[in-house]
Scaffold this motif. Structure first.
Motif, PDB file in Angstrom:
ATOM      1  N   TRP A   1       0.869  -1.181   0.000  1.00  0.00           N
ATOM      2  CA  TRP A   1       0.000   0.000   0.000  1.00  0.00           C
ATOM      3  C   TRP A   1       0.905   1.230   0.000  1.00  0.00           C
ATOM      4  O   TRP A   1       1.717   1.401   0.900  1.00  0.00           O
ATOM      5  CB  TRP A   1      -0.900   0.004   1.227  1.00  0.00           C
ATOM      6  CG  TRP A   1      -2.054   0.939   1.097  1.00  0.00           C
ATOM      7  CD1 TRP A   1      -2.124   2.241   1.520  1.00  0.00           C
ATOM      8  CD2 TRP A   1      -3.318   0.651   0.494  1.00  0.00           C
ATOM      9  NE1 TRP A   1      -3.348   2.786   1.215  1.00  0.00           N
ATOM     10  CE2 TRP A   1      -4.110   1.823   0.583  1.00  0.00           C
ATOM     11  CE3 TRP A   1      -3.864  -0.482  -0.125  1.00  0.00           C
ATOM     12  CZ2 TRP A   1      -5.409   1.895   0.089  1.00  0.00           C
ATOM     13  CZ3 TRP A   1      -5.156  -0.415  -0.617  1.00  0.00           C
ATOM     14  CH2 TRP A   1      -5.917   0.763  -0.506  1.00  0.00           C
TER      15      TRP A   1
ATOM     16  N   ARG B   1      -2.052   0.410  -7.142  1.00  0.00           N
ATOM     17  CA  ARG B   1      -3.380  -0.136  -6.847  1.00  0.00           C
ATOM     18  C   ARG B   1      -4.164  -0.456  -8.116  1.00  0.00           C
ATOM     19  O   ARG B   1      -4.898  -1.456  -8.148  1.00  0.00           O
ATOM     20  CB  ARG B   1      -4.145   0.818  -5.931  1.00  0.00           C
ATOM     21  CG  ARG B   1      -3.689   0.700  -4.472  1.00  0.00           C
ATOM     22  CD  ARG B   1      -4.386   1.679  -3.563  1.00  0.00           C
ATOM     23  NE  ARG B   1      -3.868   3.022  -3.748  1.00  0.00           N
ATOM     24  CZ  ARG B   1      -4.260   4.074  -3.034  1.00  0.00           C
ATOM     25  NH1 ARG B   1      -5.194   3.930  -2.117  1.00  0.00           N
ATOM     26  NH2 ARG B   1      -3.727   5.264  -3.230  1.00  0.00           N
TER      27      ARG B   1
ATOM     28  N   TRP C   1      -5.749  -9.330  -0.112  1.00  0.00           N
ATOM     29  CA  TRP C   1      -6.444  -8.090  -0.470  1.00  0.00           C
ATOM     30  C   TRP C   1      -7.254  -8.338  -1.729  1.00  0.00           C
ATOM     31  O   TRP C   1      -6.787  -9.001  -2.680  1.00  0.00           O
ATOM     32  CB  TRP C   1      -5.431  -6.978  -0.738  1.00  0.00           C
ATOM     33  CG  TRP C   1      -6.001  -5.709  -1.308  1.00  0.00           C
ATOM     34  CD1 TRP C   1      -6.449  -4.624  -0.610  1.00  0.00           C
ATOM     35  CD2 TRP C   1      -6.191  -5.383  -2.695  1.00  0.00           C
ATOM     36  NE1 TRP C   1      -6.895  -3.653  -1.468  1.00  0.00           N
ATOM     37  CE2 TRP C   1      -6.741  -4.090  -2.759  1.00  0.00           C
ATOM     38  CE3 TRP C   1      -5.932  -6.070  -3.882  1.00  0.00           C
ATOM     39  CZ2 TRP C   1      -7.064  -3.473  -3.965  1.00  0.00           C
ATOM     40  CZ3 TRP C   1      -6.252  -5.462  -5.093  1.00  0.00           C
ATOM     41  CH2 TRP C   1      -6.807  -4.170  -5.127  1.00  0.00           C
TER      42      TRP C   1
END
Length: 226
Positions: free
Chosen positions: A87, A96, A126
């Motif tokens: 991230w 992303r 994720w």
């Protein structure tokens, strides 16, 4: 996997300077050498971070898109792969959009989670729009994702030297995590084209990357990682 500058500037080793040697991974390390290397790396981090942060938001967005396009070329078949990404924080390339594409292509995407400070990371699954929570150092992590083990690790870097050794933010989390893995994954460093340096003066605990993708179309592979 992202380790912030605020986490540590230790570059390991951290022992009291009265010891004659630091013993790391079976190697005797002179404490003066260790301190000199740590000082050099701290100065390089400051220089490279200022360089990275000098770009505009548009510059960083373009770099992120270029890196994503390079990853598409280097990793054309993602179905069934398990990929640890990260991230982005503090002007790191933002992958992303690429993570979403990789997920749609059949990859399992993991993000790193610090459970215990100064210990190996775990990886939690994720998926787009999954519930996130604030982890240590306030970095978002998946709240409910199952743990997994990656076969590809994509790591942000501030610098990379000619042998593929990564200069990160100083916490040592990547190297601790890789050293603890039963099988070393494909490790891909992500950064800006101007992050190349001659050497980080690698220490015995440093683990070279497999390759770097720096957004300039010149993917570099490193034999030291073989």
């Amino acid at each position: 996997m992202t380790d912030s500058d605020d986490r540590a500037e230790d570059d390991r080793p951290g022992e009291d300077p009265c010891y004659q040697h630091l013993i790391v991974a079976g190697h005797a390390i002179d404490p003066d050498t260790a301190r000199d290397v740590a000082r050099f790396r701290k100065a390089e981090r400051a220089r490279l971070y200022a360089l990275r942060n000098a770009g505009t938001v548009a510059d960083r967005a373009q770099l992120s898109a270029d890196i994503g396009a390079e990853l598409d070329r280097e990793l054309p078949d993602l179905a069934g792969r398990t990929i640890a990404a990260y991230w982005p924080i503090r002007s790191e390339p933002n992958l992303r959009d690429w993570m979403t594409r990789a997920h749609a292509a059949g990859a399992r995407i993991l993000l790193p989670v610090v459970v215990v400070k100064n210990a190996p990371l775990i990886f939690r699954e994720w998926v787009p729009r999954c519930r996130m929570e604030r982890g240590i150092w306030n970095i978002p992590v998946p709240a409910d994702g199952a743990e997994g083990t990656p076969d590809i690790v994509i790591s942000p870097l501030l610098g990379v030297d000619e042998e593929g050794y990564r200069l990160g933010n100083g916490g040592g989390y990547y190297d601790r995590t890789l050293a603890a893995m039963e099988k070393l994954p494909l490790v891909i460093g992500i950064g800006a084209p101007d992050c190349r340096i001659k050497t980080i003066f690698p220490m015995p605990w440093d683990i070279p990357m497999s390759m770097t993708v720096l957004g300039d179309g010149n993917t570099q592979r490193y034999p030291a990682a073989d």
